[in-house]
Enzyme design. Sequence first.
Site, PDB file in Angstrom:
ATOM      1  N   LYS A 175       0.816  -1.224   0.000  1.00  4.91           N
ATOM      2  CA  LYS A 175       0.000   0.000   0.000  1.00  4.91           C
ATOM      3  C   LYS A 175       0.850   1.274   0.000  1.00  4.91           C
ATOM      4  O   LYS A 175       0.430   2.295  -0.544  1.00  4.91           O
ATOM      5  CB  LYS A 175      -0.965  -0.007   1.188  1.00  4.91           C
ATOM      6  CG  LYS A 175      -2.079  -1.048   1.038  1.00  4.91           C
ATOM      7  CD  LYS A 175      -3.093  -0.986   2.150  1.00  4.91           C
ATOM      8  CE  LYS A 175      -4.107  -2.111   2.014  1.00  4.91           C
ATOM      9  NZ  LYS A 175      -5.118  -2.114   3.080  1.00  4.91           N
TER      10      LYS A 175
ATOM     11  N   ASP B 273     -10.359   2.135   2.309  1.00  7.71           N
ATOM     12  CA  ASP B 273     -10.510   1.349   3.546  1.00  7.71           C
ATOM     13  C   ASP B 273     -11.351   2.092   4.587  1.00  7.71           C
ATOM     14  O   ASP B 273     -12.224   1.509   5.240  1.00  7.71           O
ATOM     15  CB  ASP B 273      -9.134   1.037   4.150  1.00  7.71           C
ATOM     16  CG  ASP B 273      -8.447  -0.123   3.442  1.00  7.71           C
ATOM     17  OD1 ASP B 273      -9.142  -0.944   2.819  1.00  7.71           O
ATOM     18  OD2 ASP B 273      -7.204  -0.207   3.515  1.00  7.71           O
TER      19      ASP B 273
HETATM   20  P1  NDP Z   1       0.550  -3.438   9.702  1.00  5.02           P
HETATM   21  O1  NDP Z   1       1.538  -4.526   9.590  1.00  5.02           O
HETATM   22  O2  NDP Z   1       0.755  -2.177   8.928  1.00  5.02           O
HETATM   23  O3  NDP Z   1       0.414  -2.981  11.252  1.00  5.02           O
HETATM   24  C1  NDP Z   1       0.328  -3.937  12.243  1.00  5.02           C
HETATM   25  C2  NDP Z   1      -0.063  -3.275  13.575  1.00  5.02           C
HETATM   26  O4  NDP Z   1      -0.392  -4.323  14.482  1.00  5.02           O
HETATM   27  C3  NDP Z   1       1.050  -2.463  14.227  1.00  5.02           C
HETATM   28  O5  NDP Z   1       0.456  -1.374  14.897  1.00  5.02           O
HETATM   29  C4  NDP Z   1       1.669  -3.464  15.217  1.00  5.02           C
HETATM   30  O6  NDP Z   1       2.252  -2.852  16.361  1.00  5.02           O
HETATM   31  C5  NDP Z   1       0.429  -4.216  15.649  1.00  5.02           C
HETATM   32  N1  NDP Z   1       0.688  -5.586  16.134  1.00  5.02           N
HETATM   33  C6  NDP Z   1       1.173  -6.632  15.412  1.00  5.02           C
HETATM   34  N2  NDP Z   1       1.179  -7.750  16.170  1.00  5.02           N
HETATM   35  C7  NDP Z   1       0.703  -7.401  17.406  1.00  5.02           C
HETATM   36  C8  NDP Z   1       0.481  -8.108  18.612  1.00  5.02           C
HETATM   37  N3  NDP Z   1       0.752  -9.415  18.719  1.00  5.02           N
HETATM   38  N4  NDP Z   1      -0.048  -7.438  19.664  1.00  5.02           N
HETATM   39  C9  NDP Z   1      -0.333  -6.117  19.563  1.00  5.02           C
HETATM   40  N5  NDP Z   1      -0.133  -5.386  18.448  1.00  5.02           N
HETATM   41  C10 NDP Z   1       0.380  -6.023  17.371  1.00  5.02           C
HETATM   42  O7  NDP Z   1      -0.864  -4.123   9.364  1.00  5.02           O
HETATM   43  P2  NDP Z   1      -2.164  -3.400   8.783  1.00  5.02           P
HETATM   44  O8  NDP Z   1      -2.362  -2.138   9.524  1.00  5.02           O
HETATM   45  O9  NDP Z   1      -2.088  -3.342   7.295  1.00  5.02           O
HETATM   46  O10 NDP Z   1      -3.340  -4.468   9.120  1.00  5.02           O
HETATM   47  C11 NDP Z   1      -3.809  -4.652  10.443  1.00  5.02           C
HETATM   48  C12 NDP Z   1      -5.009  -5.594  10.440  1.00  5.02           C
HETATM   49  O11 NDP Z   1      -6.127  -5.034   9.756  1.00  5.02           O
HETATM   50  C13 NDP Z   1      -4.741  -6.938   9.773  1.00  5.02           C
HETATM   51  O12 NDP Z   1      -5.356  -7.946  10.569  1.00  5.02           O
HETATM   52  C14 NDP Z   1      -5.471  -6.822   8.438  1.00  5.02           C
HETATM   53  O13 NDP Z   1      -5.866  -8.083   7.953  1.00  5.02           O
HETATM   54  C15 NDP Z   1      -6.662  -5.965   8.832  1.00  5.02           C
HETATM   55  N6  NDP Z   1      -7.262  -5.236   7.703  1.00  5.02           N
HETATM   56  C16 NDP Z   1      -8.558  -5.499   7.360  1.00  5.02           C
HETATM   57  C17 NDP Z   1      -9.181  -4.822   6.331  1.00  5.02           C
HETATM   58  C18 NDP Z   1     -10.600  -5.136   5.990  1.00  5.02           C
HETATM   59  O14 NDP Z   1     -11.064  -4.734   4.913  1.00  5.02           O
HETATM   60  N7  NDP Z   1     -11.347  -5.803   6.844  1.00  5.02           N
HETATM   61  C19 NDP Z   1      -8.466  -3.789   5.554  1.00  5.02           C
HETATM   62  C20 NDP Z   1      -7.107  -3.550   6.006  1.00  5.02           C
HETATM   63  C21 NDP Z   1      -6.543  -4.272   7.039  1.00  5.02           C
HETATM   64  P3  NDP Z   1       3.784  -2.309  16.354  1.00  5.02           P
HETATM   65  O15 NDP Z   1       3.733  -0.963  15.695  1.00  5.02           O
HETATM   66  O16 NDP Z   1       4.143  -2.241  17.790  1.00  5.02           O
HETATM   67  O17 NDP Z   1       4.591  -3.310  15.578  1.00  5.02           O
END
Ligand code: NDP
Length: 277
Positions: free
Chosen positions: A65, A101
Amino acid sequence: MDHYAVVGNPIAHSKSPWIHAAFARQTGQALVYQTLLAPLDGFEQSVTAFRIGGGRGLNVTVPFKLEAFALANHHTPRAEAAGAVNTLAFGPDGILGDNTDGAGLVRDLSFNLHCPLVGRRILLLGAGGATRGVLLPLLTSLPASLTIANRTASKAIALAERFIPHAGRARVDGCGFEELAGRRFDLVINATAASLADELPPLPPGLYAEGALAYDMMYGRGQTPFLRAALADGAARVADGLGMLVEQAAESFALWRGVRPDSAPVLAELRRLVEAS
Ligand code: NDP
């Protein structure tokens, strides 16, 4: 036939081809929509080849993205605010980048789930791409406050500061999970990737105000660990992100084709398929 695709890596699991085929049937639009697996170091080449081959537009998913944002020549205001793009439209003026989104999430919340956002206290968990994509549309819905909380607190704080100019009268702040103790919210949205690993963000108890909705952007069969924990912690109702997925697709479809599909029957059928899988 006009050609579209969703590009990502991995991509085989994507439900977008099914959703867009359903929209095309419903609206009588002649189009083909497929998946496009781009090598991790070959996003731009894959997009260029698709475009030269006559492709009209792409949806973009993990992990491209940000690259899609950089590739677009011009952006919609919501993509500009997000700094990330999930929809590319190819036209005579070059490549338009949009981010649907947030609009998808807001429509799922307010229309499908009857959860008004005006005057509500919203908690958004996570500070990754999904959070960036939904911040402006959430703030445009006039909540009383919007708190971003993240495992890495500095990212949440930086994101909150970046969006304060868009906040209007809403209070916007960023923090770590532990600083949420003692606070209450009307809507808690999980935009972390924790559910993908069957994990939970470590949240303090008592976050849910009376009547509160817990929403997980993750979707699948049954409830996610986040939604189960939310019910145990007092959330009045829960929802997963399947509606957001269908609504963001409807928004992309409308941008490309100039006609808005009726998302409700498509969401109902997709829900049935997911639960039966
Ligand atoms: P990113 O990889 O960009 O961000 C991940 C985020 O999750 C970060 O803030 C990270 O924290 C946090 N994180 C990861 N693992 C953990 C954990 N075990 N405990 C707490 N925090 C955690 O992912 P995206 O933002 O692109 O996607 C996030 C979610 O949203 C995914 O599940 C994706 O499938 C979903 N999604 C759904 C959509 C829909 O249409 N329904 C559209 C877009 C996304 P840190 O910064 O500390 O690493």
